[in-house]
Structures are given as C-alpha cells and as structure tokens.
Design an enzyme around this catalytic site. Structure first.
Site, PDB file in Angstrom:
ATOM      1  N   GLU A  40      71.256  38.470  87.099  1.00 15.64           N
ATOM      2  CA  GLU A  40      69.911  38.106  87.533  1.00 15.64           C
ATOM      3  C   GLU A  40      69.085  39.354  87.879  1.00 15.64           C
ATOM      4  O   GLU A  40      69.557  40.246  88.581  1.00 15.64           O
ATOM      5  CB  GLU A  40      69.990  37.178  88.749  1.00 15.64           C
ATOM      6  CG  GLU A  40      68.636  36.691  89.235  1.00 15.64           C
ATOM      7  CD  GLU A  40      68.737  35.836  90.485  1.00 15.64           C
ATOM      8  OE1 GLU A  40      67.782  35.086  90.770  1.00 15.64           O
ATOM      9  OE2 GLU A  40      69.763  35.912  91.197  1.00 15.64           O
ATOM     10  N   LYS A 113      63.767  29.547  86.732  1.00 14.47           N
ATOM     11  CA  LYS A 113      64.613  29.107  87.836  1.00 14.47           C
ATOM     12  C   LYS A 113      63.963  27.959  88.598  1.00 14.47           C
ATOM     13  O   LYS A 113      62.797  28.036  89.008  1.00 14.47           O
ATOM     14  CB  LYS A 113      64.862  30.294  88.765  1.00 14.47           C
ATOM     15  CG  LYS A 113      65.847  30.065  89.886  1.00 14.47           C
ATOM     16  CD  LYS A 113      66.117  31.383  90.620  1.00 14.47           C
ATOM     17  CE  LYS A 113      67.108  31.246  91.745  1.00 14.47           C
ATOM     18  NZ  LYS A 113      67.423  32.551  92.369  1.00 14.47           N
ATOM     19  N   CYS A 157      71.299  31.602  89.400  1.00 11.87           N
ATOM     20  CA  CYS A 157      71.714  31.851  90.780  1.00 11.87           C
ATOM     21  C   CYS A 157      71.682  30.614  91.667  1.00 11.87           C
ATOM     22  O   CYS A 157      72.582  29.788  91.589  1.00 11.87           O
ATOM     23  CB  CYS A 157      70.895  32.993  91.368  1.00 11.87           C
ATOM     24  SG  CYS A 157      71.693  33.780  92.798  1.00 11.87           S
TER      25      CYS A 157
END
Length: 297
Positions: A40, A113, A157
């Site tokens: 990331e 995300k 994540c």
C-alpha cells in the site's frame, strides 16, 4: 502460476522508493513471477501518521506518472503488476487507489479503498474519500478486475478486516484476493499485545480465503517510520504472505526484512476445494436481510 509479493522499506525520497520497487519487480519477474503485488502507498512514507494539508501535493492522477511507469515495466517484463497510489481524482477529491497494469502495459482497472480508518497514527479519513459503492457504469465498487492471469479481487489494507468485502469479490467471480497493506505496531505496545495484533491480522485474511475458497496474496511494508511530529512512529510488521483456499501458507515473509516473496498458486484449487466445501451453495441468502443494517436492535 507463479506470483510475487513485494515487502519493502520506504524512505522520504519518492524517486528512490519507486526505483527500488521497480528493481524488486524486475527481480520477481526474473524468478518467473507472472503477477506481482506491491504494498500500500509504495511510492512514499506512510504519511497518514499526521494530518497535514501539504501532503496532498503527493497525490497524482490516474492515468499519470506512476501508472505510466508501472505500465511500461509490465509491458517490458510481460507481467501483471498491482500498484497502490494516492490518487487525485479531482480538486479536493482524493482516494487511496490500487491499480492493475496488464501485460501489454494498459491500465486494466482500479480499485478505490472502501473502508477508511481513523485511528491514532492512521488518520486516513483526513486524506481519503471512500471508494464509490457503485461505479458510474453501475458496477459495484467491489468488482474484480479482469486480467490475463485471472479476475483479481483487489482490496486495500483496512478492507482486509471486513468479510463482506471479500465475499462480494468472491460472489462476483474473483479468482484471487489481493491486499496491498501498510500496518504495524505502536512501539509502546508490549510484546503480548503486538503478537495478538499480528496473529489477528494473519488469521482474518486466511479466514477470508477459507470462507470463499480463494487464494490470498498480502503485501505489507516493513521497517520503522518516524512520525513527523513527536517521538512516536510505526514499526511496520511485514509478515507478507500467500495462502491457499484452505488457509494453508504457500509463502510467508518475516517481520523486519525486505523480500521478494514467491509462491506457486494452482488456479484450479478453488474449483476442487469448493466442490468439497460448497459454502456458496449453502448460503441462506433468504435469511440475511438485516446485513445492510448498521445494528440490529
């Protein structure tokens, strides 16, 4: 298919970080990898330890400099590369976005995300707008990206803690789950707490693989990154891994070293595992109506 996960230390020099990432991708390709996953926000330090408007200068457009560079490398090496960028979508609108570059250098797709944390040392809500629940063309935000090596269920994540995200990717036909990550310890935590956090992180992602009969690739950064203010910082815990559809480890990195982690994944394993553990068949979709609720009173 041989896959590679890159576990890397980052520094303040953006170009040096990128050059190092490219060198590690080359190493992976030299060792036979057809799919390479970077961690990331691999271009910079993890800047979300503080809230600073000047950091928005790091954001870039997609397509843009990083996708051009990664795309050229993907074409040269004849591989698929998954990168992770701080995207400037429009003035005042920014995302934490993963990108997939196809073997011909083209941009195969993006994933923005969806779950954005806001915790001490991880102030991501200051910087990132959550990804759209639906793209403008009507596709779900949780849509796999089709590539020459399979349909990639790409998440980022904090998404890795949510079974709903993995399930929706599986239901849309993902062949693999991929999680570019930046997660670590507060150095003030004791050893017991550090181990519990690491164990939970590994367990939840292996569980997503098991629950959906899918292989899982996880790329985390490593090394200590000092906070720009005060004496705090994050010790990124590495432990990048690849596991199979029964949660079995195919490869796992250590906590504190850079590594090109290689694994050979059998793309037919999901078919054989789902035949004996048919979770998708036995789901009671007629009984899950309350799942969209925030809480059941």
């Amino acid at each position: 298919m041989r896959v590679a996960v890159i576990q890397q230390k980052n520094h303040s020099d953006l170009q040096a970080n990128l050059d190092h990432s490219l060198a590690l991708v080359r190493e992976a390709a030299d060792k036979g990898a057809e799919l390479v996953l970077l961690q990331e926000l691999h271009r910079s330090l993890y800047f979300c330890q503080t809230e600073d408007t000047a950091v928005f200068d790091l954001a870039e457009t997609i397509p843009g400099p990083s996708t051009d560079t990664l795309g050229a490398l993907a074409k040269e090496l004849d591989i698929v590369i998954v990168g992770s960028l701080f995207e400037k979508r429009a003035t005042g609108l920014y995302h934490n976005t993963a990108v997939v570059l196809e073997k011909d250098g083209s941009l195969a797709g993006i994933y923005r995300k969806m779950h954005i944390p806001d915790d001490p040392g991880f102030y991501e809500k200051f910087y990132f707008t959550p990804g759209d629940a639906d793209f403008n063309d009507g596709r779900s935000g949780f849509s796999p990206i089709e590539t020459s090596v399979g349909k990639l269920g790409l998440l980022v994540c904090w998404d890795q803690w949510y079974p709903e995200a993995a399930r929706l990717m599986a239901l849309a036909g993902a062949d693999l789950l991929l999680y570019p990550t930046a997660i670590g310890w507060d150095p003030s935590d004791d050893d017991g707490e550090k181990q519990r956090q690491l164990s939970a992180w590994i367990t939840i992602q292996r569980a997503h693989g098991i629950a959906n009969g899918l292989q899982v690739l996880v790329a985390n950064r490593t090394g200590f990154e000092q906070s720009p203010v005060g004496e705090s910082g994050i010790q990124f815990w590495g432990n990048s891994f690849v596991c199979g559809p029964q949660g079995e480890f195919l490869a796992q990195a250590d906590s504190d070293s850079e590594q090109v982690l290689l694994a050979d994944v059998d793309m037919q394993r999901s078919e054989s595992v789902r035949r004996i553990w048919p979770y998708l068949r036995d789901r009671r979709v007629d009984a899950y109506g309350d799942l969209p609720k925030r809480y059941r009173d």
